[in-house]
Structures are given as C-alpha cells and as structure tokens.
Motif scaffolding. Sequence first.
Motif, mmCIF file in Angstrom:
data_model
loop_
_atom_site.group_PDB
_atom_site.id
_atom_site.type_symbol
_atom_site.label_atom_id
_atom_site.label_comp_id
_atom_site.label_asym_id
_atom_site.label_seq_id
_atom_site.Cartn_x
_atom_site.Cartn_y
_atom_site.Cartn_z
ATOM 1 N N ARG A 459 0.825 -1.200 0.000
ATOM 2 C CA ARG A 459 0.000 0.000 0.000
ATOM 3 C C ARG A 459 0.862 1.252 0.000
ATOM 4 N N ARG A 499 -1.648 9.066 8.683
ATOM 5 C CA ARG A 499 -2.492 7.876 8.710
ATOM 6 C C ARG A 499 -2.561 7.273 10.110
ATOM 7 N N CYS A 511 -10.847 8.606 6.377
ATOM 8 C CA CYS A 511 -10.069 7.449 6.804
ATOM 9 C C CYS A 511 -8.686 7.388 6.181
ATOM 10 N N SER A 512 -8.284 8.408 5.440
ATOM 11 C CA SER A 512 -6.990 8.376 4.765
ATOM 12 C C SER A 512 -6.396 9.772 4.730
#
Length: 567
Positions: A459, A499, A511-512
């Motif tokens: 990721r 994060r 959420c990011s």
Amino acid sequence: MFIKVTKSGPRRYVQLVEAYRDDTGRPKQRTVATLGRLDQLGDSIKSMHEGLSRILGVDGASAAGSGTPQFESSRALGDVWVLTQIWKQLGLDRLRQALKQRTRHRIDLEALLRVMVINRLCDADSKPGTLRWLKTVSLPDTSLESVNHQQLLRTMDALLEHQDVIDKILADAVRPLVSEDLSVVFYDMTTIRAEGLSEADEEIRQFGKSKEGGLARQFMLGLVQTAEGIPLYHEVFPGNTAEVGTLKSSLLKVLERFPIKRVIAVADRGLLSLDNLETLQKIVLPSGAPLEFILAVPGRRYNEFADLLAPFNQRAQTADESEIVGEEQWNNLRLVVAHDRHRAAEQTAQRDATIAQLEAQAAQWVGKLDSQDEGQRSRGRGLSDGGVRARFYHEVCEQRLRRIIRVDLKSELFTYDIDEKALALARAMDGKLLLVTNTQDLKASEVIARYKSLADIERGFKMLKSDIEIGPVYHRLPDRIRAHAYICFIALVLARVMRERLYQNPVPDVCSPERALSVLRRIQTHKVTFDAQAPVTGISAIDAEQAAVLASLKVKKPTTDVEYVNL
C-alpha cells in the motif's frame, strides 16, 4: 453598541442598540436611540459616518467605500498548514539551521525542500508544475519571497550533497515512532518507470522487467518500514538490479540509524535464495543478537518440499477449519505452512478450467490438421504441425503451465501430454503459503500473521505511485533521480504519520491522508483591499468536520496571527 435596522410595517428605522447582560447573566439588547426612518435620513447617515471616521483617524471618503474593493483570488491553506505543522512536530524544521551551517547558499534550502515535499502530497507535479501550484496556496511560516525553477533544482542537488545530516535529522524524527524492544521490519522493492533516451554517467535508468509487466526503462526502489507502516529507509538501485542482493545492505543501514535490540526482517518471496539465506544467517546486530527473518518460499520451489509436507497435506484434506497452520524443520530452519481451503479450491478450479480450454484449442487444431492430411479443404490459412506446436507452446508458457502440459518440441508431429504427477503436486500445493524463518519464540500462527502484514508495504508503494506520483521520472541525471526519490520518501513519512494519527482518533468519512487533505484544502485565505488602505486578510470559517480532522491530526487551527506568504 451597534447600528440596527428594524421594520415596522412597510417602514424601516435606524436604531442605536446596546448589548448587555441582565442580573442572571443572560445576553440581551436595548435600544439607546432611534435615529429615524431609513428612507428619510438621506445624507445624514453619510455625515455621521464621516464624523466618526474623523474621530477614528480614517479617511471618510475611503471608509465610506467610495472606491471599488479589490479582491485577490482565494488561496488554499488548510492542507499546507497541517503538513507544515506536522513537519515542525517531527523536528524537520531543524534542517534550516543544519543546512545553513554547512552551505553557502543564500536561499532557504529547508523551506524549498518543504515546499517540494508538501507539493507531492497536495498536488504532485513537476518542478514547473510546483511553481504553478505555489500561486494557488498560502505558505505559513516561511522566509521565501519568490521561488524559481533553478532554486528547486539547486535544492535537489544540495539534498544529496548533505544527505548525511538530512538522514540524521529524518532518523531523529522517526526514531520515537519505532519500538526499541521489537521491530518487525518489512522490506520490498518496486520498479519506477523513467523517461528519456539519453545516457548519463553511472546511469541508473536501465531496462528491466517492470512490476506492471513487460520491459521498461526504469530504476528500482527498495523500501524498509516498520510493522506500523512507518518508513525507515529507502534506496535507489539501477533498473536491472536483482532483488536478492539488496536486502542485506538495506537492513544494515537501518540498524546503523536505529538502536533496535531485535529485528525480524519480513520480505517477499522474490528475495529468497539459498545464497541469500546463508548471508542472512551471518548478519549479527550491534547488540550481538542474530538477525531474525521471515521469508516466503517462491512457488517455483514448492516441489522441493513435497515429501516434507506430505503428512501436513493429508491432515489438510480432512480438516474442517478454513485455514490450518503447521510447521516442519528444514535445513535447521522452521518451515511454516498455512493452508487456506477456499483459496485452494479457487486455484484448482481456475487451473483445471485453463487446462480444459487449452486442450479444447489443441483438439481443434489437431482436427484441422487431420482434415488437411485427408485432403479436405477448409476456410482460412492452412496449418502446419510446427506452427501449431509453436503457438500451443507459447500459450502454455503464458499460462505458466509448462511443467504440467509438456509439449514435445522435437517431434515432427504436434503432440503433448499432461504430466499427472506435476498436476497432482500443483493441486497439493494450492492454497498454501510457505515461510522460512529462524525465529524461535513466535508461534506458527504469529509468523503467518507477521508475513501477511507485508501487504501494508505494498500500500505504501501504491501511494508512492498514485498520490505522491513518484513516476514516471523525467530527470536525466542519476543524482537528480535519487533526490526526487528522497523527496517522495519524506512525503511518504508525513503521510504515514497522518495515517497513524487518523487511525488512533478516527473521524467519520475521513479514513486516509488523501481524504483529510481534501477536506482541509477548503480552508482558504482571502485578501481584499479598499482603495488606498492596507489589505485586509482573513481565513475562511472552519466547519465541524475540518475542526475534527485537525484535532485528530493533533494540529491547532490556523489563525491570523501567523504570517502567510503568497508567492
């Protein structure tokens, strides 16, 4: 006191109103005087305004707004503000003094480096694109008065000239986030596409097999990070570098920078080889403890473990659990294996369907060849045994079934057969994950869990390639390419810190880091000028969502007492 316009029927009245609190502390208002009807006051209001302006020392004509106000374009602040504050919280602003002591540059290298790093996260673009982006944002706490292309390039050159001091300050920033007692270190490599046909001395843009498939001119990027996703180290390698030779050097450099008592290195299956295992087992940490590792066995070597795993395979066939875990001893190391029944069924079904499709195609070709031998004509070009053999072999290789479907390349006629033993071995290994480790205190299930966390580094690569846009790279000089990768690495550090904070203090629908920066980007600065007066600067209102994101990221709200620079 303040002026208030009230209505009574169709008429409007101008009143002088005073705000006060009653005996209970409740806020109230009372009318001090009614100045008259608004439609009858006429020039009286203007006269009162000019009189008050003289008392306050303000030019009456200007204060009355006789001229047209000049509005500048609004500029984004929120995203730049929060990244600047995190930059300072990590102590990266120490680079200003450190670089100032070691260089004669008149420009503020720290501020220019910060601009390029923040640009990668806010609106990743080329260096000319960065200059265009600067015209749309307000920069807090900066000494920059102007920025040009050459200054950005000089900063990139200085980045490598003084890499030792920058590495130290960056390591100091990351060190509090790393556990000294146990650090699970993940290592992986990816390919970054590079453009251009020129050749430079010590060229690192080499042609190699890209992670996206096919051959491309590229360079390799190795990345080391913690189990929590905090990047520790990166290194740039030529585009044709073999992955197996990069792990040791990268881990040793990480150990030099971080006083970690114990390291468990987790790496992907592309890094496993017998030579690499022997080398890894010889690495000793500064504390005297050996380096521990968890490495995945590549699928091409599964056949070496078939006999060893025979008892486990029998148990897997009768087990009711969706995933079972076991381990065996192999070359004085632990061989940990996990079997996923559902994954095994999917892989087996997919392979069987592919084999059936290839056999159907082969049968069609054989039928046409037999018809040609009997003198029957058919539409289209005729076939030959050699041509069919080459096409079929190519498709078998494309599907990675060469060990199962064996094409006879020496026969004059097109023939092939299915190696039932190889097919049975492949089915037995479906749904399995094989790991080699020298750890002793971790359970087999914990070893599997550690390796599965390696997906997080993927990721990180995805963010480097999509949001930070590390590639394609258009720089020609090797050092400029390394500097570009370094800037993107620092940007990844900031993103991962964001994060982690968002994870600890979640905000609904945010959420990011990318989403958080998008929400904060709506916080903007505005500037308006009335005639010859000094400009009035303000910050747009901060709504509840933006306030929650700032609190989650542990960053205070932007205020007007900070100087903001518009370049």
